[in-house]
Write a protein that holds these residues in place. Structure first.
Motif, PDB file in Angstrom:
ATOM      1  N   SER A   9      -3.598 -16.642  -7.813  1.00 28.87           N
ATOM      2  CA  SER A   9      -2.278 -16.285  -8.338  1.00 28.87           C
ATOM      3  C   SER A   9      -2.183 -14.782  -8.559  1.00 28.87           C
ATOM      4  O   SER A   9      -1.161 -14.161  -8.272  1.00 28.87           O
ATOM      5  N   ARG A  10      -3.249 -14.195  -9.075  1.00 30.64           N
ATOM      6  CA  ARG A  10      -3.260 -12.755  -9.316  1.00 30.64           C
ATOM      7  C   ARG A  10      -3.152 -11.994  -8.003  1.00 30.64           C
ATOM      8  O   ARG A  10      -2.407 -11.013  -7.892  1.00 30.64           O
ATOM      9  N   THR A  11      -3.876 -12.462  -6.996  1.00 34.07           N
ATOM     10  CA  THR A  11      -3.815 -11.821  -5.684  1.00 34.07           C
ATOM     11  C   THR A  11      -2.419 -11.958  -5.082  1.00 34.07           C
ATOM     12  O   THR A  11      -1.889 -11.007  -4.517  1.00 34.07           O
ATOM     13  N   LEU A  12      -1.819 -13.124  -5.216  1.00 32.29           N
ATOM     14  CA  LEU A  12      -0.467 -13.343  -4.705  1.00 32.29           C
ATOM     15  C   LEU A  12       0.533 -12.428  -5.412  1.00 32.29           C
ATOM     16  O   LEU A  12       1.380 -11.798  -4.766  1.00 32.29           O
ATOM     17  N   LEU A  13       0.432 -12.323  -6.718  1.00 29.95           N
ATOM     18  CA  LEU A  13       1.330 -11.447  -7.469  1.00 29.95           C
ATOM     19  C   LEU A  13       1.148  -9.987  -7.068  1.00 29.95           C
ATOM     20  O   LEU A  13       2.120  -9.238  -6.933  1.00 29.95           O
ATOM     21  N   LYS A  14      -0.101  -9.585  -6.865  1.00 33.56           N
ATOM     22  CA  LYS A  14      -0.379  -8.223  -6.449  1.00 33.56           C
ATOM     23  C   LYS A  14       0.227  -7.955  -5.067  1.00 33.56           C
ATOM     24  O   LYS A  14       0.853  -6.908  -4.847  1.00 33.56           O
ATOM     25  N   ASN A  15       0.060  -8.881  -4.143  1.00 27.71           N
ATOM     26  CA  ASN A  15       0.618  -8.724  -2.795  1.00 27.71           C
ATOM     27  C   ASN A  15       2.144  -8.672  -2.822  1.00 27.71           C
ATOM     28  O   ASN A  15       2.753  -7.877  -2.104  1.00 27.71           O
ATOM     29  N   LEU A  16       2.759  -9.507  -3.647  1.00 28.03           N
ATOM     30  CA  LEU A  16       4.212  -9.481  -3.764  1.00 28.03           C
ATOM     31  C   LEU A  16       4.698  -8.165  -4.372  1.00 28.03           C
ATOM     32  O   LEU A  16       5.721  -7.625  -3.958  1.00 28.03           O
ATOM     33  N   ALA A  17       3.946  -7.639  -5.334  1.00 26.78           N
ATOM     34  CA  ALA A  17       4.309  -6.358  -5.941  1.00 26.78           C
ATOM     35  C   ALA A  17       4.214  -5.236  -4.917  1.00 26.78           C
ATOM     36  O   ALA A  17       5.093  -4.361  -4.856  1.00 26.78           O
ATOM     37  N   VAL A  18       3.175  -5.248  -4.102  1.00 24.61           N
ATOM     38  CA  VAL A  18       3.023  -4.230  -3.061  1.00 24.61           C
ATOM     39  C   VAL A  18       4.162  -4.329  -2.057  1.00 24.61           C
ATOM     40  O   VAL A  18       4.761  -3.315  -1.663  1.00 24.61           O
ATOM     41  N   LEU A  19       4.511  -5.546  -1.648  1.00 23.19           N
ATOM     42  CA  LEU A  19       5.624  -5.751  -0.729  1.00 23.19           C
ATOM     43  C   LEU A  19       6.928  -5.231  -1.325  1.00 23.19           C
ATOM     44  O   LEU A  19       7.707  -4.550  -0.648  1.00 23.19           O
ATOM     45  N   LEU A  20       7.150  -5.522  -2.594  1.00 22.47           N
ATOM     46  CA  LEU A  20       8.358  -5.058  -3.266  1.00 22.47           C
ATOM     47  C   LEU A  20       8.413  -3.532  -3.313  1.00 22.47           C
ATOM     48  O   LEU A  20       9.467  -2.934  -3.084  1.00 22.47           O
ATOM     49  N   VAL A  21       7.281  -2.896  -3.579  1.00 19.06           N
ATOM     50  CA  VAL A  21       7.231  -1.425  -3.603  1.00 19.06           C
ATOM     51  C   VAL A  21       7.582  -0.869  -2.230  1.00 19.06           C
ATOM     52  O   VAL A  21       8.377   0.073  -2.123  1.00 19.06           O
ATOM     53  N   TYR A  22       7.011  -1.435  -1.186  1.00 17.38           N
ATOM     54  CA  TYR A  22       7.321  -0.969   0.174  1.00 17.38           C
ATOM     55  C   TYR A  22       8.806  -1.144   0.496  1.00 17.38           C
ATOM     56  O   TYR A  22       9.421  -0.261   1.102  1.00 17.38           O
TER      57      TYR A  22
END
Length: 87
Positions: A9-22
């Protein structure tokens, strides 16, 4: 009550945050340039992609590209193995 966040879940949230930043950076760049010909907005790209996936020519182009990529990987592996044996 404690909330436990698993590693997945933490990895998924981190990946979604990175995608949102991009996506935000992309949108800000689009707003700064404001020329669709140079940099379309993320929304315009998503709209066009939704149109393209409904066309057979799009999937033919994707299949052709995947075929060429596959052959490129196979040839590079064979070349690497050959040079590895020679060395």
């Amino acid at each position: 009550m404690k909330v436990f966040i698993t590693t997945k879940s933490r990895t998924l949230l981190k990946n979604l945050a990175v995608l949102l930043v991009y996506l935000v950076v992309w949108q800000l760049a689009y707003l700064a340039i404001q020329r669709d010909i140079y940099l379309p907005s993320p929304w315009q790209v998503l709209q066009r992609l939704s149109q393209l996936v409904q066309e057979i020519s799009f999937w033919q182009a994707v299949a052709s590209s995947m075929y060429r990529v596959g052959w490129g990987i196979i040839l590079s592996i064979l070349t690497g193995v050959l040079f590895g044996i020679i060395a």
